[in-house]
Design an enzyme around this catalytic site. Structure first.
Site, PDB file in Angstrom:
ATOM      1  N   LYS A 249       0.854  -1.197   0.000  1.00 39.91           N
ATOM      2  CA  LYS A 249       0.000   0.000   0.000  1.00 39.91           C
ATOM      3  C   LYS A 249       0.889   1.247   0.000  1.00 39.91           C
ATOM      4  O   LYS A 249       1.752   1.407   0.850  1.00 39.91           O
ATOM      5  CB  LYS A 249      -0.895  -0.003   1.244  1.00 39.91           C
ATOM      6  CG  LYS A 249      -1.714   1.285   1.453  1.00 39.91           C
ATOM      7  CD  LYS A 249      -2.669   1.165   2.653  1.00 39.91           C
ATOM      8  CE  LYS A 249      -3.361   2.494   2.972  1.00 39.91           C
ATOM      9  NZ  LYS A 249      -4.252   2.419   4.148  1.00 39.91           N
ATOM     10  N   ASP A 254      -2.656   9.878   4.373  1.00 36.26           N
ATOM     11  CA  ASP A 254      -4.069   9.530   4.492  1.00 36.26           C
ATOM     12  C   ASP A 254      -4.787  10.510   5.417  1.00 36.26           C
ATOM     13  O   ASP A 254      -4.709  10.411   6.636  1.00 36.26           O
ATOM     14  CB  ASP A 254      -4.183   8.089   5.042  1.00 36.26           C
ATOM     15  CG  ASP A 254      -5.632   7.620   5.099  1.00 36.26           C
ATOM     16  OD1 ASP A 254      -6.516   8.320   4.555  1.00 36.26           O
ATOM     17  OD2 ASP A 254      -5.880   6.539   5.684  1.00 36.26           O
ATOM     18  N   LYS A 261     -10.383  12.106   8.811  1.00 39.07           N
ATOM     19  CA  LYS A 261     -10.132  11.303  10.013  1.00 39.07           C
ATOM     20  C   LYS A 261     -10.765  11.966  11.229  1.00 39.07           C
ATOM     21  O   LYS A 261     -10.475  13.113  11.551  1.00 39.07           O
ATOM     22  CB  LYS A 261      -8.635  11.097  10.218  1.00 39.07           C
ATOM     23  CG  LYS A 261      -8.071  10.112   9.209  1.00 39.07           C
ATOM     24  CD  LYS A 261      -6.880   9.368   9.723  1.00 39.07           C
ATOM     25  CE  LYS A 261      -6.509   8.257   8.756  1.00 39.07           C
ATOM     26  NZ  LYS A 261      -7.340   7.055   8.915  1.00 39.07           N
ATOM     27  N   ASP A 273       1.433   5.823   5.896  1.00 40.52           N
ATOM     28  CA  ASP A 273       0.476   4.947   5.228  1.00 40.52           C
ATOM     29  C   ASP A 273       1.013   4.316   3.932  1.00 40.52           C
ATOM     30  O   ASP A 273       0.287   3.635   3.220  1.00 40.52           O
ATOM     31  CB  ASP A 273      -0.835   5.711   4.970  1.00 40.52           C
ATOM     32  CG  ASP A 273      -2.064   4.840   5.166  1.00 40.52           C
ATOM     33  OD1 ASP A 273      -1.921   3.754   5.753  1.00 40.52           O
ATOM     34  OD2 ASP A 273      -3.148   5.236   4.704  1.00 40.52           O
ATOM     35  N   ASP A 332     -12.172   6.970   3.899  1.00 36.57           N
ATOM     36  CA  ASP A 332     -10.999   6.613   4.695  1.00 36.57           C
ATOM     37  C   ASP A 332     -10.626   5.138   4.517  1.00 36.57           C
ATOM     38  O   ASP A 332      -9.561   4.711   4.946  1.00 36.57           O
ATOM     39  CB  ASP A 332     -11.277   6.934   6.174  1.00 36.57           C
ATOM     40  CG  ASP A 332     -10.003   7.059   6.989  1.00 36.57           C
ATOM     41  OD1 ASP A 332      -8.920   7.065   6.388  1.00 36.57           O
ATOM     42  OD2 ASP A 332     -10.108   7.159   8.228  1.00 36.57           O
ATOM     43  N   GLU A 334      -9.517   3.742   1.985  1.00 37.24           N
ATOM     44  CA  GLU A 334      -8.938   3.951   0.659  1.00 37.24           C
ATOM     45  C   GLU A 334      -7.894   2.893   0.304  1.00 37.24           C
ATOM     46  O   GLU A 334      -7.662   2.617  -0.865  1.00 37.24           O
ATOM     47  CB  GLU A 334      -8.299   5.354   0.580  1.00 37.24           C
ATOM     48  CG  GLU A 334      -6.867   5.485   1.131  1.00 37.24           C
ATOM     49  CD  GLU A 334      -6.736   5.180   2.624  1.00 37.24           C
ATOM     50  OE1 GLU A 334      -7.765   5.217   3.324  1.00 37.24           O
ATOM     51  OE2 GLU A 334      -5.625   4.892   3.083  1.00 37.24           O
ATOM     52  N   ARG A 336      -7.812  -0.352   0.628  1.00 38.17           N
ATOM     53  CA  ARG A 336      -8.332  -1.511  -0.098  1.00 38.17           C
ATOM     54  C   ARG A 336      -8.684  -1.152  -1.539  1.00 38.17           C
ATOM     55  O   ARG A 336      -8.639  -2.006  -2.421  1.00 38.17           O
ATOM     56  CB  ARG A 336      -9.523  -2.104   0.666  1.00 38.17           C
ATOM     57  CG  ARG A 336     -10.714  -1.195   0.780  1.00 38.17           C
ATOM     58  CD  ARG A 336     -11.678  -1.633   1.878  1.00 38.17           C
ATOM     59  NE  ARG A 336     -11.177  -1.274   3.208  1.00 38.17           N
ATOM     60  CZ  ARG A 336     -11.805  -1.555   4.349  1.00 38.17           C
ATOM     61  NH1 ARG A 336     -12.944  -2.216   4.331  1.00 38.17           N
ATOM     62  NH2 ARG A 336     -11.285  -1.181   5.503  1.00 38.17           N
TER      63      ARG A 336
HETATM   64  N1  BES Z   1      -4.515   4.099   7.048  1.00 37.27           N
HETATM   65  C1  BES Z   1      -5.647   3.728   7.797  1.00 37.27           C
HETATM   66  C2  BES Z   1      -5.374   2.623   8.817  1.00 37.27           C
HETATM   67  C3  BES Z   1      -4.370   2.915   9.910  1.00 37.27           C
HETATM   68  C4  BES Z   1      -4.791   3.139  11.200  1.00 37.27           C
HETATM   69  C5  BES Z   1      -3.015   2.852   9.668  1.00 37.27           C
HETATM   70  C6  BES Z   1      -3.872   3.351  12.201  1.00 37.27           C
HETATM   71  C7  BES Z   1      -2.088   3.080  10.674  1.00 37.27           C
HETATM   72  C8  BES Z   1      -2.524   3.321  11.948  1.00 37.27           C
HETATM   73  C9  BES Z   1      -6.754   3.232   6.862  1.00 37.27           C
HETATM   74  O1  BES Z   1      -6.767   3.772   5.597  1.00 37.27           O
HETATM   75  C10 BES Z   1      -8.063   3.572   7.499  1.00 37.27           C
HETATM   76  O2  BES Z   1      -8.320   4.716   7.675  1.00 37.27           O
HETATM   77  N2  BES Z   1      -8.869   2.556   7.816  1.00 37.27           N
HETATM   78  C11 BES Z   1     -10.134   2.741   8.413  1.00 37.27           C
HETATM   79  C12 BES Z   1     -11.116   1.846   7.705  1.00 37.27           C
HETATM   80  C13 BES Z   1     -12.559   2.101   8.093  1.00 37.27           C
HETATM   81  C14 BES Z   1     -12.994   3.466   7.621  1.00 37.27           C
HETATM   82  C15 BES Z   1     -13.421   1.029   7.478  1.00 37.27           C
HETATM   83  C16 BES Z   1     -10.025   2.372   9.870  1.00 37.27           C
HETATM   84  O3  BES Z   1      -9.368   1.404  10.206  1.00 37.27           O
HETATM   85  O4  BES Z   1     -10.594   3.099  10.699  1.00 37.27           O
HETATM   86 ZN    ZN Z   2      -4.909   4.443   4.889  1.00 41.90          ZN
HETATM   87 ZN    ZN Z   3      -7.828   5.625   5.515  1.00 44.32          ZN
END
Ligand code: BES
Ligand code: ZN
Ligand code: ZN
Length: 480
Positions: A249, A254, A261, A273, A332, A334, A336
């Site tokens: 990735k 992000d 966020k 990220d 968020d 993104e 996947r």
């Molecule tokens: N980049 C984040 C995940 C992340 C969280 C990486 C903490 C490093 C530390 C990812 O893109 C994300 O935001 N995921 C969301 C998915 C949700 C919206 C379904 C998450 O985990 O909250």
């Molecule tokens: Zn991310």
């Molecule tokens: Zn994200």
């Protein structure tokens, strides 16, 4: 990155800074030249279970390092040795030592190598943005190892592998104002030149031509263009007919996009990220530098995720590279979206195995924290066991989560083939289940959101970018 030099020596010169490594103080006394007072001092300190004992000879130091002989599985011993190497590294820097000799006087060679590894990784610093980096630069620059059980080739291999970890750390620590998707692709190009693997970069026009709808959708809120990097190491003596494909990735930042966020400060570390992309690029460096006889390809889709311009909005339906459609309900989620396109692209290689690395979900962090990696996938049991074994050996341990069919219901969409979020529970798994819709080959997914970027020091992992994934991947490929 400044790297610490390491060299093998056959005889230990006198009157130089030296670390003597042993399990038993008697091995130290036998191999060293100590006066009676020093001998008594060493014996007493050892009795009190001190693990590091310093004898100050004023113009140089003799540091006695006593390791515990492990009773459990061997990998615990290796990890103890790495950690000891890291603490010793800290001590040498406080003593302003520039060059240290490590004399193995009785521990097993794999552990003395691990000790050096801990030292090399523990000596990492990221100072490029300091006005006066020299003031803070570690003094330790060079390690000379005296150990008949360690081959010169093993030291070279270790040098390349630890360099690779530091390369991944540098990339992760680099903020987005100096590392956008194009910069990341160029960094891979540079690594390819250095290590001898091929690098091809798709620009936005080519990405459009390839119909990578997920990557393009995430990029719509951004001013900077996306990239898709293909790295390939294909030596003549490759033992595998079908290639191993790595996917990382590459979200260079992000913000969460329009689903900005929500949690305070949760954006602060989001330059990390692209840690999955950094890990696979750095693994390619280690593989090529050490000329492993394997055909390996790495793919890194890269973009930032921002809420600007034409940013994709919750409710949008996106046609992906594979032809499947996704109802985007959270900007968020993104990672996947861009990984799905890379996984779908990987089909064309008819791969032996595909492994993706991604800081994908907060749910993975919630589940096991920062000391291990969540994994799941369809690879056969034998491969999974071999990956878990490699992960233990390098102490980047894995926890496997299930990918039961029932979870598929959680990503069903009314109007598209799937949606990009699941329910409130099992978030690491539903992210994996989403990815699974884009594969037709044996596959493993590694969610490194926890261990990729840590806020406080953890021994030789340091803090900030850790370079997690690199050593595990290298160990796994080597073991093949
Ligand atoms: N980049 C984040 C995940 C992340 C969280 C990486 C903490 C490093 C530390 C990812 O893109 C994300 O935001 N995921 C969301 C998915 C949700 C919206 C379904 C998450 O985990 O909250
Ligand atoms: Zn991310
Ligand atoms: Zn994200």
């Amino acid at each position: 990155m400044m790297s610490t030099k390491i060299k093998k020596i056959s005889a230990v010169p006198a009157n130089k800074n030296v670390v003597m490594l042993a399990y038993d103080i008697n091995d130290i006394l036998k191999n060293g030249d100590f006066n009676p007072k020093e001998t008594i001092f060493l014996k007493n300190e050892a009795k009190e279970e001190k693990s590091m004992i310093t004898i100050n000879r004023f113009t140089y130091q003799i540091i006695v390092q006593l390791l515990k002989k492990g009773k459990k599985e061997s990998y615990f011993g290796l990890e103890k040795a790495r950690r000891a190497g890291d603490s010793a590294c800290g001590a040498f820097n406080r003593l302003k030592i520039k060059e240290i000799i490590i004399q193995n006087t009785g521990i097993i060679a794999t552990e003395s190598l691990a000790y050096v590894e801990g030292m090399l990784l523990g000596n990492y610093q990221f100072l490029k943005y300091k006005k006066d980096p020299k003031k803070e630069t570690n003094t330790l620059q060079s390690i000379l190892l005296s150990d008949a059980g360690v081959k010169t080739t093993e030291l070279t291999e270790l040098t390349h592998a630890t360099e690779a970890v530091c390369i991944a750390r540098d990339l992760v620590n680099e903020p987005v104002n100096n590392l956008n998707a194009i910069d990341l692709a160029n960094a891979f190009k540079k690594l390819g030149k250095e290590a001898g693997f091929k690098v091809e970069i798709f620009n936005k026009a080519r990405i459009k031509k390839e119909k990578m709808g997920g990557l393009l959708a995430v990029n719509m809120g951004s001013i900077d263009h996306p990239t898709f990097t293909i790295m390939e190491w294909k030596p003549k003596n490759a033992k595998n007919k079908k290639p191993y494909v790595l996917v990382g990735k590459g979200v260079v930042y992000d913000t969460g996009g329009l689903s900005l966020k929500p949690t305070p400060n949760s954006m602060d570390s989001m330059k990390c990220d692209m840690a999955g992309g950094a890990a696979v690029g750095a693994a390619m460096y280690a593989i090529a530098k050490n000329k492993l006889p394997l055909h390996v390809i790495a793919l890194v889709p890269a973009t930032d995720n921002r809420p600007g311009g034409n940013a994709y909005v919750p409710g949008d339906v996106i046609k992906m590279h594979s032809g499947l459609t996704v109802e985007m309900l959270n900007a968020d989620a993104e990672g996947r979206m861009i990984l799905a396109d890379a996984l779908s692209y990987a089909k064309k290689y008819k791969p032996e195995l595909v492994m993706d690395f991604a800081t994908l979900t907060g749910a993975a962090v919630a589940a096991i924290g920062t000391i291990g990696t969540v994994c799941m996938g369809t690879a056969e049991e034998k491969i999974k066991n071999s990956l878990k074994n490699s992960a233990n050996e390098v102490y980047e341990r894995l926890v496997e989560l299930p990918i039961w069919d029932e979870y598929d219901d959680l990503i069903k969409s009314d109007i598209a083939d799937m949606k990009n979020i699941g329910g409130p529970y099992g978030g690491a798994i539903t992210a994996g289940k989403f990815l699974q819709r884009y594969i037709d080959y044996p596959w493993m997914h590694f969610d490194i959101a926890g261990p990729a970027y840590i806020k406080s020091n953890d021994s030789y992992r340091g803090r900030n970018g850790t370079g997690t994934g690199v050593r595990m991947l290298y160990h796994f490929f080597k073991s093949l």
